[in-house]
Design a protein around this motif. Structure first.
Motif, PDB file in Angstrom:
ATOM      1  N   ASP A  17      57.875  30.982 -36.872  1.00 50.72           N
ATOM      2  CA  ASP A  17      58.995  30.075 -37.165  1.00 50.72           C
ATOM      3  C   ASP A  17      58.430  28.955 -38.242  1.00 50.72           C
ATOM      4  O   ASP A  17      59.472  28.387 -38.932  1.00 50.72           O
ATOM      5  N   ALA A  18      57.434  28.573 -38.283  1.00 54.29           N
ATOM      6  CA  ALA A  18      56.649  27.640 -39.185  1.00 54.29           C
ATOM      7  C   ALA A  18      56.436  27.873 -40.482  1.00 54.29           C
ATOM      8  O   ALA A  18      55.832  26.957 -41.412  1.00 54.29           O
ATOM      9  N   ILE A  19      56.383  29.261 -40.764  1.00 57.94           N
ATOM     10  CA  ILE A  19      56.002  29.956 -42.038  1.00 57.94           C
ATOM     11  C   ILE A  19      56.946  29.366 -43.194  1.00 57.94           C
ATOM     12  O   ILE A  19      58.240  29.595 -43.108  1.00 57.94           O
ATOM     13  N   GLU A  20      56.450  28.557 -44.189  1.00 57.03           N
ATOM     14  CA  GLU A  20      57.285  28.439 -45.239  1.00 57.03           C
ATOM     15  C   GLU A  20      57.000  29.320 -46.427  1.00 57.03           C
ATOM     16  O   GLU A  20      57.716  29.448 -47.414  1.00 57.03           O
ATOM     17  N   GLU A  21      56.014  30.024 -46.809  1.00 62.59           N
ATOM     18  CA  GLU A  21      55.422  30.716 -47.926  1.00 62.59           C
ATOM     19  C   GLU A  21      54.486  31.751 -47.606  1.00 62.59           C
ATOM     20  O   GLU A  21      53.644  31.428 -46.649  1.00 62.59           O
ATOM     21  N   MET A  22      54.760  32.886 -48.406  1.00 62.34           N
ATOM     22  CA  MET A  22      53.758  33.910 -48.439  1.00 62.34           C
ATOM     23  C   MET A  22      53.345  34.312 -49.612  1.00 62.34           C
ATOM     24  O   MET A  22      54.074  34.513 -50.533  1.00 62.34           O
ATOM     25  N   LYS A  23      51.992  34.545 -49.731  1.00 63.78           N
ATOM     26  CA  LYS A  23      51.488  34.761 -51.115  1.00 63.78           C
ATOM     27  C   LYS A  23      50.636  36.195 -50.754  1.00 63.78           C
ATOM     28  O   LYS A  23      49.861  36.317 -49.821  1.00 63.78           O
ATOM     29  N   VAL A  24      50.692  37.052 -51.552  1.00 64.20           N
ATOM     30  CA  VAL A  24      50.043  38.454 -51.701  1.00 64.20           C
ATOM     31  C   VAL A  24      49.304  38.655 -52.789  1.00 64.20           C
ATOM     32  O   VAL A  24      49.653  38.390 -53.955  1.00 64.20           O
ATOM     33  N   LYS A  25      47.880  39.101 -52.732  1.00 63.38           N
ATOM     34  CA  LYS A  25      47.054  39.599 -53.736  1.00 63.38           C
ATOM     35  C   LYS A  25      46.351  40.696 -53.633  1.00 63.38           C
ATOM     36  O   LYS A  25      45.776  40.917 -52.372  1.00 63.38           O
ATOM     37  N   LYS A  26      46.320  41.585 -54.398  1.00 62.82           N
ATOM     38  CA  LYS A  26      45.321  42.926 -54.317  1.00 62.82           C
ATOM     39  C   LYS A  26      43.966  42.787 -54.788  1.00 62.82           C
ATOM     40  O   LYS A  26      44.048  42.335 -56.035  1.00 62.82           O
ATOM     41  N   VAL A  27      42.953  43.038 -54.007  1.00 66.92           N
ATOM     42  CA  VAL A  27      41.717  42.820 -54.274  1.00 66.92           C
ATOM     43  C   VAL A  27      40.996  44.238 -54.054  1.00 66.92           C
ATOM     44  O   VAL A  27      40.751  44.565 -52.819  1.00 66.92           O
ATOM     45  N   GLY A  28      40.739  45.163 -55.110  1.00 70.03           N
ATOM     46  CA  GLY A  28      40.194  46.306 -54.843  1.00 70.03           C
ATOM     47  C   GLY A  28      41.357  47.033 -54.304  1.00 70.03           C
ATOM     48  O   GLY A  28      42.359  47.318 -54.549  1.00 70.03           O
ATOM     49  N   SER A  29      40.863  47.696 -52.926  1.00 67.12           N
ATOM     50  CA  SER A  29      41.638  48.693 -52.366  1.00 67.12           C
ATOM     51  C   SER A  29      42.101  47.877 -51.119  1.00 67.12           C
ATOM     52  O   SER A  29      42.954  48.335 -50.208  1.00 67.12           O
ATOM     53  N   GLN A  30      42.183  46.723 -51.019  1.00 66.30           N
ATOM     54  CA  GLN A  30      42.656  45.725 -49.804  1.00 66.30           C
ATOM     55  C   GLN A  30      43.736  44.665 -50.500  1.00 66.30           C
ATOM     56  O   GLN A  30      43.712  44.302 -51.645  1.00 66.30           O
ATOM     57  N   TRP A  31      44.754  44.462 -49.528  1.00 66.95           N
ATOM     58  CA  TRP A  31      45.544  43.499 -49.778  1.00 66.95           C
ATOM     59  C   TRP A  31      45.214  42.150 -49.026  1.00 66.95           C
ATOM     60  O   TRP A  31      44.877  42.136 -47.726  1.00 66.95           O
ATOM     61  N   ILE A  32      45.418  40.865 -49.688  1.00 70.40           N
ATOM     62  CA  ILE A  32      45.209  39.743 -49.032  1.00 70.40           C
ATOM     63  C   ILE A  32      46.458  39.177 -48.986  1.00 70.40           C
ATOM     64  O   ILE A  32      47.152  38.886 -49.921  1.00 70.40           O
ATOM     65  N   ILE A  33      46.821  38.782 -47.721  1.00 75.48           N
ATOM     66  CA  ILE A  33      48.113  38.215 -47.592  1.00 75.48           C
ATOM     67  C   ILE A  33      47.964  36.892 -46.861  1.00 75.48           C
ATOM     68  O   ILE A  33      47.365  36.599 -45.703  1.00 75.48           O
ATOM     69  N   ARG A  34      48.503  35.902 -47.544  1.00 75.69           N
ATOM     70  CA  ARG A  34      48.303  34.473 -46.978  1.00 75.69           C
ATOM     71  C   ARG A  34      49.661  34.080 -46.627  1.00 75.69           C
ATOM     72  O   ARG A  34      50.666  33.704 -47.200  1.00 75.69           O
ATOM     73  N   PHE A  35      49.811  33.169 -45.365  1.00 73.60           N
ATOM     74  CA  PHE A  35      51.132  32.911 -44.689  1.00 73.60           C
ATOM     75  C   PHE A  35      50.626  31.234 -44.772  1.00 73.60           C
ATOM     76  O   PHE A  35      49.909  30.830 -43.985  1.00 73.60           O
ATOM     77  N   TYR A  36      51.579  30.271 -45.259  1.00 68.81           N
ATOM     78  CA  TYR A  36      51.504  28.977 -45.340  1.00 68.81           C
ATOM     79  C   TYR A  36      52.412  28.254 -44.381  1.00 68.81           C
ATOM     80  O   TYR A  36      53.685  28.624 -44.589  1.00 68.81           O
ATOM     81  N   THR A  37      52.112  27.474 -43.307  1.00 72.30           N
ATOM     82  CA  THR A  37      53.009  27.077 -42.430  1.00 72.30           C
ATOM     83  C   THR A  37      53.379  25.455 -42.802  1.00 72.30           C
ATOM     84  O   THR A  37      52.572  24.788 -43.642  1.00 72.30           O
ATOM     85  N   ARG A  38      54.472  25.033 -42.528  1.00 74.67           N
ATOM     86  CA  ARG A  38      54.801  23.760 -42.623  1.00 74.67           C
ATOM     87  C   ARG A  38      54.023  22.523 -42.016  1.00 74.67           C
ATOM     88  O   ARG A  38      53.931  21.488 -42.276  1.00 74.67           O
ATOM     89  N   ILE A  39      53.240  23.063 -40.944  1.00 75.75           N
ATOM     90  CA  ILE A  39      52.060  22.133 -40.244  1.00 75.75           C
ATOM     91  C   ILE A  39      51.141  22.091 -41.014  1.00 75.75           C
ATOM     92  O   ILE A  39      49.969  21.610 -40.430  1.00 75.75           O
ATOM     93  N   GLY A  40      50.591  22.856 -42.060  1.00 75.08           N
ATOM     94  CA  GLY A  40      49.284  22.782 -42.841  1.00 75.08           C
ATOM     95  C   GLY A  40      48.506  23.776 -42.386  1.00 75.08           C
ATOM     96  O   GLY A  40      47.164  23.643 -42.796  1.00 75.08           O
ATOM     97  N   THR A  41      48.690  24.816 -41.659  1.00 79.28           N
ATOM     98  CA  THR A  41      47.813  25.960 -41.318  1.00 79.28           C
ATOM     99  C   THR A  41      48.191  27.173 -42.475  1.00 79.28           C
ATOM    100  O   THR A  41      49.258  27.460 -42.744  1.00 79.28           O
ATOM    101  N   VAL A  42      47.152  27.860 -42.557  1.00 81.42           N
ATOM    102  CA  VAL A  42      47.078  28.965 -43.568  1.00 81.42           C
ATOM    103  C   VAL A  42      46.614  30.087 -42.810  1.00 81.42           C
ATOM    104  O   VAL A  42      45.370  29.921 -42.192  1.00 81.42           O
TER     105      VAL A  42
END
Length: 69
Positions: A17-42
């Motif tokens: 419920d605290a997730i504010e933003e999601m960023k996605v990047k493809k590196v080779g055959s993998q996807w890196i998905i980052r979830f940024y929360t409003r409490i400062g956690t990634v």
């Protein structure tokens, strides 16, 4: 404090419920998905396979069997 594996997944589940933003990047055959929360956690997930499918009827109300897959 940094968490990995099972501990990080449980932390992510508890902070959905605290997730504010999601960023996605493809590196080779993998996807890196980052979830940024409003409490400062990634949360950073490394994914090798992503699928989209139609939801089954009442799926969001079903419990998953949690543990080793």
């Amino acid at each position: 404090m940094e968490a990995e594996g099972d501990e990080a997944i449980w932390d992510l589940k508890g902070e959905c419920d605290a997730i504010e933003e999601m960023k996605v990047k493809k590196v080779g055959s993998q996807w890196i998905i980052r979830f940024y929360t409003r409490i400062g956690t990634v949360f950073e997930l490394t994914v090798t396979d992503i699928k989209e499918r139609a939801a089954m009827e009442d799926e969001k109300y079903m419990d998953w069997v949690e543990g080793d897959a």
